[in-house]
Write a protein that holds these residues in place. Structure first.
Motif, mmCIF file in Angstrom:
data_model
loop_
_atom_site.group_PDB
_atom_site.id
_atom_site.type_symbol
_atom_site.label_atom_id
_atom_site.label_comp_id
_atom_site.label_asym_id
_atom_site.label_seq_id
_atom_site.Cartn_x
_atom_site.Cartn_y
_atom_site.Cartn_z
ATOM 1 N N ALA A 87 0.839 -1.206 0.000
ATOM 2 C CA ALA A 87 0.000 0.000 0.000
ATOM 3 C C ALA A 87 0.869 1.250 0.000
ATOM 4 O O ALA A 87 0.598 2.214 -0.733
ATOM 5 C CB ALA A 87 -0.931 -0.004 1.215
ATOM 6 N N LEU A 88 1.932 1.254 0.812
ATOM 7 C CA LEU A 88 2.846 2.400 0.864
ATOM 8 C C LEU A 88 3.541 2.602 -0.474
ATOM 9 O O LEU A 88 3.639 3.741 -0.970
ATOM 10 C CB LEU A 88 3.872 2.188 1.977
ATOM 11 C CG LEU A 88 4.957 3.255 2.117
ATOM 12 C CD1 LEU A 88 4.328 4.614 2.407
ATOM 13 C CD2 LEU A 88 5.946 2.880 3.214
ATOM 14 N N ASP A 89 4.015 1.510 -1.081
ATOM 15 C CA ASP A 89 4.685 1.610 -2.386
ATOM 16 C C ASP A 89 3.727 2.147 -3.442
ATOM 17 O O ASP A 89 4.119 2.975 -4.281
ATOM 18 C CB ASP A 89 5.221 0.242 -2.808
ATOM 19 C CG ASP A 89 6.366 -0.233 -1.923
ATOM 20 O OD1 ASP A 89 6.952 0.614 -1.229
ATOM 21 O OD2 ASP A 89 6.645 -1.444 -1.914
ATOM 22 N N TRP A 90 2.486 1.690 -3.401
ATOM 23 C CA TRP A 90 1.506 2.134 -4.405
ATOM 24 C C TRP A 90 1.207 3.627 -4.247
ATOM 25 O O TRP A 90 1.197 4.375 -5.241
ATOM 26 C CB TRP A 90 0.221 1.322 -4.269
ATOM 27 C CG TRP A 90 -0.836 1.747 -5.239
ATOM 28 C CD1 TRP A 90 -0.938 1.424 -6.569
ATOM 29 C CD2 TRP A 90 -1.952 2.619 -4.960
ATOM 30 N NE1 TRP A 90 -2.037 2.024 -7.137
ATOM 31 C CE2 TRP A 90 -2.676 2.761 -6.179
ATOM 32 C CE3 TRP A 90 -2.396 3.264 -3.819
ATOM 33 C CZ2 TRP A 90 -3.816 3.550 -6.253
ATOM 34 C CZ3 TRP A 90 -3.536 4.042 -3.906
ATOM 35 C CH2 TRP A 90 -4.236 4.180 -5.108
ATOM 36 N N VAL A 91 0.957 4.069 -3.008
ATOM 37 C CA VAL A 91 0.646 5.485 -2.772
ATOM 38 C C VAL A 91 1.838 6.365 -3.143
ATOM 39 O O VAL A 91 1.688 7.424 -3.762
ATOM 40 C CB VAL A 91 0.233 5.713 -1.306
ATOM 41 C CG1 VAL A 91 0.051 7.204 -1.037
ATOM 42 C CG2 VAL A 91 -1.058 4.979 -0.991
ATOM 43 N N ASN A 296 7.209 10.009 3.137
ATOM 44 C CA ASN A 296 8.033 9.387 4.175
ATOM 45 C C ASN A 296 7.413 9.456 5.564
ATOM 46 O O ASN A 296 7.706 8.608 6.410
ATOM 47 C CB ASN A 296 9.414 10.050 4.216
ATOM 48 C CG ASN A 296 10.214 9.779 2.948
ATOM 49 O OD1 ASN A 296 9.926 8.839 2.215
ATOM 50 N ND2 ASN A 296 11.206 10.603 2.681
ATOM 51 N N ARG A 297 6.569 10.451 5.814
ATOM 52 C CA ARG A 297 6.033 10.633 7.165
ATOM 53 C C ARG A 297 4.514 10.482 7.224
ATOM 54 O O ARG A 297 3.986 9.722 8.039
ATOM 55 C CB ARG A 297 6.424 12.018 7.695
ATOM 56 C CG ARG A 297 7.925 12.210 7.854
ATOM 57 C CD ARG A 297 8.227 13.570 8.459
ATOM 58 N NE ARG A 297 9.662 13.807 8.583
ATOM 59 C CZ ARG A 297 10.198 14.918 9.091
ATOM 60 N NH1 ARG A 297 9.404 15.877 9.516
ATOM 61 N NH2 ARG A 297 11.508 15.053 9.163
ATOM 62 N N ILE A 298 3.835 11.209 6.352
ATOM 63 C CA ILE A 298 2.373 11.263 6.463
ATOM 64 C C ILE A 298 1.737 9.975 5.963
ATOM 65 O O ILE A 298 0.851 9.410 6.620
ATOM 66 C CB ILE A 298 1.832 12.482 5.691
ATOM 67 C CG1 ILE A 298 2.399 13.773 6.292
ATOM 68 C CG2 ILE A 298 0.300 12.518 5.748
ATOM 69 C CD1 ILE A 298 1.989 15.026 5.566
ATOM 70 N N VAL A 299 2.158 9.484 4.790
ATOM 71 C CA VAL A 299 1.531 8.304 4.199
ATOM 72 C C VAL A 299 1.654 7.073 5.094
ATOM 73 O O VAL A 299 0.663 6.373 5.324
ATOM 74 C CB VAL A 299 2.109 8.028 2.792
ATOM 75 C CG1 VAL A 299 1.605 6.698 2.253
ATOM 76 C CG2 VAL A 299 1.719 9.149 1.843
ATOM 77 N N PRO A 300 2.858 6.734 5.629
ATOM 78 C CA PRO A 300 2.932 5.567 6.524
ATOM 79 C C PRO A 300 2.012 5.689 7.730
ATOM 80 O O PRO A 300 1.371 4.708 8.129
ATOM 81 C CB PRO A 300 4.410 5.550 6.955
ATOM 82 C CG PRO A 300 5.133 6.249 5.864
ATOM 83 C CD PRO A 300 4.192 7.312 5.389
ATOM 84 N N ALA A 307 -5.464 1.144 8.510
ATOM 85 C CA ALA A 307 -5.501 -0.309 8.736
ATOM 86 C C ALA A 307 -6.045 -0.628 10.123
ATOM 87 O O ALA A 307 -6.879 -1.527 10.284
ATOM 88 C CB ALA A 307 -4.099 -0.896 8.561
ATOM 89 N N ASP A 308 -5.579 0.119 11.136
ATOM 90 C CA ASP A 308 -6.076 -0.100 12.506
ATOM 91 C C ASP A 308 -7.567 0.185 12.607
ATOM 92 O O ASP A 308 -8.314 -0.542 13.287
ATOM 93 C CB ASP A 308 -5.307 0.784 13.496
ATOM 94 C CG ASP A 308 -3.840 0.375 13.615
ATOM 95 O OD1 ASP A 308 -3.527 -0.770 13.258
ATOM 96 O OD2 ASP A 308 -3.027 1.210 14.049
ATOM 97 N N LEU A 309 -7.997 1.239 11.921
ATOM 98 C CA LEU A 309 -9.421 1.585 11.946
ATOM 99 C C LEU A 309 -10.255 0.494 11.283
ATOM 100 O O LEU A 309 -11.306 0.090 11.819
ATOM 101 C CB LEU A 309 -9.638 2.924 11.235
ATOM 102 C CG LEU A 309 -11.094 3.420 11.139
ATOM 103 C CD1 LEU A 309 -11.664 3.657 12.528
ATOM 104 C CD2 LEU A 309 -11.174 4.696 10.313
#
Length: 377
Positions: A87-91, A296-300, A307-309
């Protein structure tokens, strides 16, 4: 003759077995609809699967919810580190793709169905800002400015007053010691002595206005440079700052004026979106550091929180989606002809083997019958 009889019975048995199995396989799907002779319904119509379509749809829906697509399975999937990484790589990829696409902000807004001009955007910002400011003023009408500042800000303001008084002192000394201030002093002396009649004229003629100015200017500069002069400036600024801190919001608003507030909000909107701003690419809007910080900061952080939600609300989400009903409705509406084609594409070899097995068993039964006929005759 006996051999031909046995061979004939083997062939008949094989044909009956093969044809029977082939018809049985076809009757799983066909006919697709019930057949009638007059009002009499032909037996075994429609085929087994068309006849049991609703029951099959219910069973498939239940099977999917209970064994295939379950909340527990989805939770495990979301908790998987690989999922978050993908998901991080895609965004990140999509963000960089958008940033370096050289598309203007207006074209990006157009791609998501938002048609807006710069004038409309500035008008929206102006209206939104004015509404928020008015709401803030009405809500805090009786509060004083001090209430909006914490202790850290108040402490910083005290240091700022000291620095401001020092700056003003230097600027004042520079001004008082300059030719413009000397000219002002000379004009004041002339106006003052000119209004004192004979006594003033006598002093003016005795000392001279220029001489008085030359004597007074250094005294003013000396006082302005002194510590006493700096402390006097600091006391004046502190006094005015205290007055401002104790002013109510409505008093400050009246002091500033509604027209000035309106102009300030309009200026902010204009500065944010000058003419041609919407047609500039994102690389002109945002420095590279902002997309990098976003990735690097906001997306992760956003992915982890999302995911937690979802994990916490997965059970409620599944209940809301009613996946069992969705599967049931989709299966019930799926064309039987397409189901038949799908099953045959997957299992055509197995169905052929079943047909051949029927023919083999039929042939073996024919052989056994032939042997019995020979023995009995």
């Amino acid at each position: 003759m006996e051999f031909l009889l046995v061979l004939f019975m083997i062939i008949i048995g094989a044909l009956i077995g093969g044809i029977t199995n082939s018809i049985a396989i076809k009757m799983l799907f066909r006919p697709y609809e019930a057949k009638y002779i007059g009002k009499w319904k032909v037996p075994f119509t429609p085929g087994l699967i068309p006849k049991r379509r609703e029951e099959l749809a219910k069973q498939l829906g239940r099977m999917v919810v209970e064994h295939l697509l379950t909340p527990e399975g989805m939770k495990k999937r979301l908790e998987n580190g690989n999922f978050k990484k993908h998901a991080l790589d895609w965004v990140t990829k999509e963000t960089d793709k958008l940033y370096y696409s050289n598309q203007s902000l207006q074209s990006i807004l157009h791609s998501v169905g938002l048609e807006i001009t710069e004038d409309q955007l500035r008008a929206y910002i102006h209206g939104f800002g004015k509404k928020k400011v008015q709401g803030l003023i009405e809500k805090n009408d009786d509060r004083v400015l001090r209430d909006f500042l914490d202790d850290d800000w108040l402490h910083k303001s005290e240091k700022g007053i000291n620095q401001l008084s020092t700056y003003i002192q230097k600027a004042l000394v520079q001004y008082i010691g300059g030719p413009e201030a000397r000219q002002k002093i000379l004009e004041v002396i002339q106006a003052y002595l000119g209004g004192k009649g004979f006594f003033g004229n006598m002093i003016s003629s005795f000392l001279g206005n220029d001489g008085l100015a030359d004597n007074i200017q250094p005294l003013l500069v000396q006082y302005a440079e002194s510590e006493d002069g700096r402390e006097m400036l600091e006391r004046l600024i502190s006094k005015e700052w205290e007055k401002l801190l104790n002013k109510k919001v409505r008093d400050i608003t009246d002091l500033v004026g509604e027209e000035l507030l309106d102009k300030a909000i309009h200026t902010i909107g204009t500065s944010l979106f000058p003419n041609g701003r919407l047609n500039q690419p994102l690389t002109d809007w945002l420095p590279k550091a902002i997309p990098t910080m976003f990735n690097n900061r906001i997306v992760p952080s956003l992915i982890n929180k999302a995911a937690d939600l979802l994990i916490g609300r997965m059970d409620v989400l599944f209940q809301s989606l009613k996946i069992e009903d969705i599967v049931e409705a989709e299966v019930a509406s799926f064309p039987i002809r397409r189901v038949e084609q799908l099953v045959l594409n997957i299992s055509s070899r197995e169905f052929k083997m079943i047909t051949y097995l029927g023919a083999l068993l039929g042939g073996m039964i024919g052989l056994i019958q032939g042997i019995f006929v020979l023995l009995l005759s």
